[in-house]
Write a protein that holds these residues in place. Sequence first.
Motif, PDB file in Angstrom:
ATOM      1  N   LYS A   1       0.809  -1.221   0.000  1.00  0.00           N
ATOM      2  CA  LYS A   1       0.000   0.000   0.000  1.00  0.00           C
ATOM      3  C   LYS A   1       0.842   1.271   0.000  1.00  0.00           C
ATOM      4  CE  LYS A   1      -3.872  -2.234   2.385  1.00  0.00           C
ATOM      5  NZ  LYS A   1      -4.638  -2.338   3.659  1.00  0.00           N
ATOM      6  N   GLU A   2       2.143   1.141   0.259  1.00  0.00           N
ATOM      7  CA  GLU A   2       3.005   2.321   0.317  1.00  0.00           C
ATOM      8  C   GLU A   2       3.210   2.950  -1.055  1.00  0.00           C
ATOM      9  OE1 GLU A   2       6.598   1.267   2.286  1.00  0.00           O
ATOM     10  OE2 GLU A   2       5.610   0.718   4.160  1.00  0.00           O
ATOM     11  N   SER A   3       3.255   2.128  -2.095  1.00  0.00           N
ATOM     12  CA  SER A   3       3.411   2.644  -3.460  1.00  0.00           C
ATOM     13  C   SER A   3       3.135   1.528  -4.459  1.00  0.00           C
ATOM     14  CB  SER A   3       4.816   3.208  -3.686  1.00  0.00           C
ATOM     15  OG  SER A   3       5.772   2.158  -3.784  1.00  0.00           O
ATOM     16  N   THR A   4       2.815   1.919  -5.689  1.00  0.00           N
ATOM     17  CA  THR A   4       2.559   0.919  -6.728  1.00  0.00           C
ATOM     18  C   THR A   4       3.814   0.122  -7.035  1.00  0.00           C
ATOM     19  OG1 THR A   4       1.054   2.554  -7.675  1.00  0.00           O
ATOM     20  CG2 THR A   4       1.479   0.591  -8.984  1.00  0.00           C
ATOM     21  N   GLY A   5       4.963   0.797  -7.002  1.00  0.00           N
ATOM     22  CA  GLY A   5       6.221   0.102  -7.257  1.00  0.00           C
ATOM     23  C   GLY A   5       6.518  -0.945  -6.208  1.00  0.00           C
ATOM     24  N   ARG A   6       6.244  -0.622  -4.950  1.00  0.00           N
ATOM     25  CA  ARG A   6       6.471  -1.605  -3.887  1.00  0.00           C
ATOM     26  C   ARG A   6       5.499  -2.766  -4.018  1.00  0.00           C
ATOM     27  NH1 ARG A   6       8.731   0.913   1.750  1.00  0.00           N
ATOM     28  NH2 ARG A   6      10.551   1.909   0.821  1.00  0.00           N
ATOM     29  N   ALA A   7       4.274  -2.452  -4.409  1.00  0.00           N
ATOM     30  CA  ALA A   7       3.313  -3.535  -4.637  1.00  0.00           C
ATOM     31  C   ALA A   7       3.824  -4.472  -5.720  1.00  0.00           C
ATOM     32  CB  ALA A   7       1.960  -2.956  -5.027  1.00  0.00           C
ATOM     33  N   ALA A   8       4.383  -3.906  -6.798  1.00  0.00           N
ATOM     34  CA  ALA A   8       4.896  -4.723  -7.893  1.00  0.00           C
ATOM     35  C   ALA A   8       6.065  -5.590  -7.436  1.00  0.00           C
ATOM     36  CB  ALA A   8       5.330  -3.824  -9.051  1.00  0.00           C
ATOM     37  N   LYS A   9       6.983  -5.016  -6.680  1.00  0.00           N
ATOM     38  CA  LYS A   9       8.121  -5.798  -6.189  1.00  0.00           C
ATOM     39  C   LYS A   9       7.665  -6.891  -5.232  1.00  0.00           C
ATOM     40  CE  LYS A   9      12.006  -2.659  -6.792  1.00  0.00           C
ATOM     41  NZ  LYS A   9      13.214  -2.089  -6.161  1.00  0.00           N
ATOM     42  N   GLY A  10       6.667  -6.571  -4.425  1.00  0.00           N
ATOM     43  CA  GLY A  10       6.127  -7.588  -3.532  1.00  0.00           C
ATOM     44  C   GLY A  10       5.512  -8.733  -4.304  1.00  0.00           C
ATOM     45  N   ILE A  11       4.787  -8.401  -5.362  1.00  0.00           N
ATOM     46  CA  ILE A  11       4.173  -9.419  -6.213  1.00  0.00           C
ATOM     47  C   ILE A  11       5.239 -10.301  -6.847  1.00  0.00           C
ATOM     48  CG2 ILE A  11       2.889  -9.778  -8.365  1.00  0.00           C
ATOM     49  CD1 ILE A  11       1.278  -7.231  -7.586  1.00  0.00           C
TER      50      ILE A  11
END
Length: 261
Positions: free
Chosen positions: A99-109
Amino acid sequence: MPLRRLAVAGFAAVTAITSLVGPSTAHAAPTPPLPEAVPQSSLDQVSAWIAKQWKTNPQSFSSSLLPESIVALKSTGKEPAVLAQMDKKFATIAGDYAKESTGRAAKGILAVQALGKDPKNYGGANLLEIMLSEVRAHPGELDWYSLPYIVVAMINAGEPVPAATMKQLIGMVGKDGGFHPPYFDQVDPDTTGLTLLALHALRGRSGNQSCGVDAAITRATTWAKKAQQPNGSWTNYSPVNTTGMVAQGMLCLLYTSDAAD
Protein backbone atom coordinates in the motif's frame (compact mmCIF):
# COMPACT_ATOMS: atom_id res chain seq x y z
CA MET A 1 29.14 -5.34 -1.76
CA PRO A 2 26.32 -3.94 0.40
CA LEU A 3 23.40 -6.25 1.03
CA ARG A 4 20.99 -4.00 -0.85
CA ARG A 5 23.15 -4.09 -4.02
CA LEU A 6 23.28 -7.89 -3.91
CA ALA A 7 19.54 -8.04 -3.40
CA VAL A 8 18.76 -5.66 -6.25
CA ALA A 9 21.05 -7.54 -8.64
CA GLY A 10 19.30 -10.76 -7.70
CA PHE A 11 15.94 -9.09 -8.23
CA ALA A 12 16.93 -8.27 -11.80
CA ALA A 13 17.83 -11.90 -12.39
CA VAL A 14 14.54 -13.27 -11.14
CA THR A 15 12.40 -10.94 -13.25
CA ALA A 16 13.59 -13.11 -16.10
CA ILE A 17 13.29 -16.35 -14.16
CA THR A 18 9.62 -15.86 -13.25
CA SER A 19 8.28 -17.06 -16.61
CA LEU A 20 8.88 -13.90 -18.59
CA VAL A 21 10.58 -15.69 -21.43
CA GLY A 22 9.90 -19.24 -22.50
CA PRO A 23 12.44 -21.25 -24.50
CA SER A 24 9.86 -23.67 -25.88
CA THR A 25 9.28 -21.68 -29.06
CA ALA A 26 12.58 -19.86 -29.06
CA HIS A 27 15.66 -19.76 -31.23
CA ALA A 28 18.95 -18.00 -30.79
CA ALA A 29 19.27 -14.49 -32.20
CA PRO A 30 22.48 -12.49 -32.76
CA THR A 31 23.64 -10.84 -29.56
CA PRO A 32 26.90 -9.37 -28.27
CA PRO A 33 28.90 -11.48 -25.87
CA LEU A 34 27.53 -11.21 -22.35
CA PRO A 35 29.60 -11.60 -19.18
CA GLU A 36 30.57 -15.17 -18.38
CA ALA A 37 28.08 -17.16 -16.35
CA VAL A 38 28.52 -16.77 -12.61
CA PRO A 39 30.23 -19.87 -11.19
CA GLN A 40 28.10 -21.92 -8.81
CA SER A 41 30.73 -21.34 -6.13
CA SER A 42 30.08 -17.60 -6.34
CA LEU A 43 26.34 -18.11 -6.05
CA ASP A 44 26.94 -20.29 -3.00
CA GLN A 45 29.00 -17.50 -1.44
CA VAL A 46 26.27 -14.94 -2.13
CA SER A 47 23.52 -17.11 -0.63
CA ALA A 48 25.68 -17.95 2.38
CA TRP A 49 26.46 -14.28 2.98
CA ILE A 50 22.82 -13.19 2.79
CA ALA A 51 21.82 -16.06 5.06
CA LYS A 52 24.50 -15.06 7.56
CA GLN A 53 23.21 -11.48 7.67
CA TRP A 54 19.70 -12.77 8.30
CA LYS A 55 20.75 -15.17 11.05
CA THR A 56 22.87 -12.49 12.71
CA ASN A 57 20.34 -9.67 12.60
CA PRO A 58 17.01 -10.31 10.85
CA GLN A 59 15.74 -6.94 12.09
CA SER A 60 18.18 -5.24 9.71
CA PHE A 61 16.08 -6.46 6.79
CA SER A 62 13.68 -3.56 6.29
CA SER A 63 10.31 -3.94 4.61
CA SER A 64 11.76 -2.57 1.36
CA LEU A 65 14.81 -4.85 1.47
CA LEU A 66 13.00 -8.04 2.40
CA PRO A 67 11.26 -8.78 -0.96
CA GLU A 68 14.48 -8.04 -2.84
CA SER A 69 16.37 -10.38 -0.52
CA ILE A 70 13.76 -13.09 -1.04
CA VAL A 71 14.17 -12.83 -4.79
CA ALA A 72 17.96 -12.74 -4.62
CA LEU A 73 18.11 -15.79 -2.37
CA LYS A 74 15.50 -17.65 -4.42
CA SER A 75 17.58 -17.07 -7.56
CA THR A 76 20.52 -18.94 -6.00
CA GLY A 77 18.44 -22.00 -5.10
CA LYS A 78 20.15 -22.19 -1.71
CA GLU A 79 19.32 -21.65 1.97
CA PRO A 80 15.69 -22.90 1.89
CA ALA A 81 15.33 -22.61 5.68
CA VAL A 82 16.30 -18.93 5.67
CA LEU A 83 14.08 -18.32 2.65
CA ALA A 84 11.15 -19.87 4.52
CA GLN A 85 11.76 -17.54 7.45
CA MET A 86 11.90 -14.51 5.15
CA ASP A 87 8.69 -15.68 3.50
CA LYS A 88 6.98 -15.97 6.88
CA LYS A 89 8.08 -12.49 7.95
CA PHE A 90 7.18 -10.85 4.65
CA ALA A 91 3.70 -12.40 4.76
CA THR A 92 3.01 -10.43 7.94
CA ILE A 93 3.85 -7.06 6.38
CA ALA A 94 3.26 -7.52 2.66
CA GLY A 95 -0.17 -5.88 2.61
CA ASP A 96 1.02 -2.69 4.32
CA TYR A 97 4.20 -2.69 2.24
CA ALA A 98 2.22 -2.91 -1.02
CA LYS A 99 0.00 0.00 0.00
CA GLU A 100 3.01 2.32 0.32
CA SER A 101 3.41 2.64 -3.46
CA THR A 102 2.56 0.92 -6.73
CA GLY A 103 6.22 0.10 -7.26
CA ARG A 104 6.47 -1.61 -3.89
CA ALA A 105 3.31 -3.54 -4.64
CA ALA A 106 4.90 -4.72 -7.89
CA LYS A 107 8.12 -5.80 -6.19
CA GLY A 108 6.13 -7.59 -3.53
CA ILE A 109 4.17 -9.42 -6.21
CA LEU A 110 7.37 -10.46 -7.99
CA ALA A 111 8.79 -11.79 -4.73
CA VAL A 112 5.63 -13.77 -4.03
CA GLN A 113 5.59 -15.08 -7.60
CA ALA A 114 9.24 -16.13 -7.23
CA LEU A 115 8.22 -18.10 -4.13
CA GLY A 116 5.58 -19.86 -6.21
CA LYS A 117 2.74 -18.40 -4.17
CA ASP A 118 -0.43 -16.50 -5.04
CA PRO A 119 -0.16 -12.69 -4.84
CA LYS A 120 -3.96 -12.52 -4.71
CA ASN A 121 -3.89 -14.17 -1.28
CA TYR A 122 -0.60 -13.71 0.50
CA GLY A 123 -0.57 -13.03 4.19
CA GLY A 124 -4.26 -12.29 3.96
CA ALA A 125 -3.72 -9.50 1.43
CA ASN A 126 -4.47 -9.22 -2.27
CA LEU A 127 -1.24 -7.62 -3.45
CA LEU A 128 -2.31 -7.81 -7.08
CA GLU A 129 -5.50 -5.85 -6.49
CA ILE A 130 -3.63 -3.22 -4.48
CA MET A 131 -1.35 -2.64 -7.45
CA LEU A 132 -4.05 -2.88 -10.11
CA SER A 133 -6.27 -0.34 -8.37
CA GLU A 134 -3.55 2.28 -8.83
CA VAL A 135 -2.84 1.20 -12.40
CA ARG A 136 -6.52 1.56 -13.27
CA ALA A 137 -6.66 5.01 -11.66
CA HIS A 138 -3.47 6.31 -13.31
CA PRO A 139 -2.66 3.96 -16.23
CA GLY A 140 -0.34 6.37 -18.03
CA GLU A 141 1.01 8.29 -15.05
CA LEU A 142 2.87 5.63 -13.10
CA ASP A 143 6.24 6.09 -11.43
CA TRP A 144 8.93 5.87 -14.11
CA TYR A 145 11.39 3.83 -12.08
CA SER A 146 8.73 1.36 -10.95
CA LEU A 147 7.00 0.98 -14.30
CA PRO A 148 9.07 -1.98 -15.63
CA TYR A 149 8.38 -3.92 -12.42
CA ILE A 150 4.69 -3.09 -12.65
CA VAL A 151 4.44 -4.29 -16.25
CA VAL A 152 6.36 -7.49 -15.50
CA ALA A 153 4.19 -8.22 -12.46
CA MET A 154 1.01 -7.71 -14.50
CA ILE A 155 2.19 -9.96 -17.31
CA ASN A 156 3.32 -12.69 -14.91
CA ALA A 157 -0.12 -12.54 -13.30
CA GLY A 158 -1.86 -12.80 -16.68
CA GLU A 159 -3.32 -9.30 -16.43
CA PRO A 160 -3.81 -7.16 -19.56
CA VAL A 161 -1.58 -4.10 -19.69
CA PRO A 162 -3.60 -0.91 -20.38
CA ALA A 163 -2.80 0.92 -23.62
CA ALA A 164 -1.80 4.03 -21.68
CA THR A 165 0.65 2.00 -19.58
CA MET A 166 2.13 0.43 -22.71
CA LYS A 167 2.53 3.90 -24.21
CA GLN A 168 4.27 5.18 -21.09
CA LEU A 169 6.67 2.21 -21.09
CA ILE A 170 7.50 2.72 -24.76
CA GLY A 171 8.01 6.41 -24.07
CA MET A 172 10.73 5.56 -21.56
CA VAL A 173 13.01 4.63 -24.46
CA GLY A 174 14.61 7.80 -25.82
CA LYS A 175 15.72 8.46 -29.37
CA ASP A 176 19.18 7.14 -28.46
CA GLY A 177 17.64 4.02 -26.93
CA GLY A 178 18.36 4.87 -23.31
CA PHE A 179 16.07 5.94 -20.50
CA HIS A 180 16.72 9.53 -19.46
CA PRO A 181 15.30 10.39 -16.03
CA PRO A 182 13.10 13.50 -16.13
CA TYR A 183 15.19 16.67 -16.32
CA PHE A 184 18.44 14.74 -16.81
CA ASP A 185 20.37 14.22 -20.04
CA GLN A 186 22.37 11.22 -18.81
CA VAL A 187 21.08 7.72 -19.51
CA ASP A 188 20.08 5.58 -16.53
CA PRO A 189 21.46 2.16 -17.57
CA ASP A 190 19.70 0.21 -14.80
CA THR A 191 16.22 1.40 -15.71
CA THR A 192 17.02 1.07 -19.42
CA GLY A 193 17.86 -2.61 -18.92
CA LEU A 194 14.69 -3.26 -16.93
CA THR A 195 12.64 -1.38 -19.51
CA LEU A 196 14.09 -3.57 -22.27
CA LEU A 197 13.17 -6.65 -20.25
CA ALA A 198 9.61 -5.39 -19.72
CA LEU A 199 9.26 -4.54 -23.41
CA HIS A 200 10.30 -8.05 -24.40
CA ALA A 201 7.76 -9.48 -21.97
CA LEU A 202 5.09 -7.18 -23.34
CA ARG A 203 5.88 -8.12 -26.92
CA GLY A 204 5.91 -11.82 -26.16
CA ARG A 205 2.55 -11.81 -24.39
CA SER A 206 0.63 -9.24 -26.40
CA GLY A 207 1.84 -10.13 -29.89
CA ASN A 208 1.25 -6.47 -30.68
CA GLN A 209 4.03 -5.22 -32.91
CA SER A 210 2.18 -2.19 -34.28
CA CYS A 211 2.09 -0.19 -31.05
CA GLY A 212 5.78 0.72 -31.14
CA VAL A 213 7.09 -2.07 -28.94
CA ASP A 214 9.40 -3.49 -31.61
CA ALA A 215 10.86 -0.10 -32.48
CA ALA A 216 11.51 0.64 -28.80
CA ILE A 217 13.21 -2.74 -28.36
CA THR A 218 15.43 -2.04 -31.38
CA ARG A 219 16.46 1.38 -30.05
CA ALA A 220 17.16 0.09 -26.53
CA THR A 221 19.12 -2.88 -27.87
CA THR A 222 21.19 -0.58 -30.07
CA TRP A 223 22.01 1.59 -27.06
CA ALA A 224 22.96 -1.45 -24.98
CA LYS A 225 25.29 -2.80 -27.65
CA LYS A 226 27.05 0.55 -27.99
CA ALA A 227 27.34 1.05 -24.23
CA GLN A 228 28.65 -2.44 -23.48
CA GLN A 229 32.30 -2.53 -22.44
CA PRO A 230 34.88 -4.86 -24.04
CA ASN A 231 34.76 -7.13 -20.98
CA GLY A 232 31.00 -7.54 -21.41
CA SER A 233 29.93 -5.23 -18.58
CA TRP A 234 28.02 -1.94 -18.47
CA THR A 235 29.38 0.94 -16.42
CA ASN A 236 27.55 2.96 -13.79
CA TYR A 237 28.06 3.82 -10.12
CA SER A 238 27.67 0.08 -9.39
CA PRO A 239 28.84 -1.86 -12.48
CA VAL A 240 27.91 -5.26 -11.02
CA ASN A 241 24.34 -4.15 -10.36
CA THR A 242 24.03 -2.37 -13.71
CA THR A 243 25.40 -5.32 -15.66
CA GLY A 244 22.84 -7.58 -13.98
CA MET A 245 20.06 -5.20 -14.96
CA VAL A 246 21.05 -4.64 -18.58
CA ALA A 247 22.13 -8.23 -19.22
CA GLN A 248 18.65 -9.53 -18.37
CA GLY A 249 17.15 -7.36 -21.08
CA MET A 250 19.82 -8.42 -23.56
CA LEU A 251 19.39 -12.11 -22.74
CA CYS A 252 15.82 -11.82 -23.98
CA LEU A 253 17.32 -11.54 -27.47
CA LEU A 254 18.06 -15.25 -27.17
CA TYR A 255 14.37 -16.02 -26.77
CA THR A 256 12.62 -14.43 -29.71
CA SER A 257 9.71 -16.63 -30.77
CA ASP A 258 9.29 -17.62 -34.41
CA ALA A 259 5.76 -16.27 -34.32
CA ALA A 260 7.00 -12.81 -33.42
CA ASP A 261 9.52 -12.58 -36.27
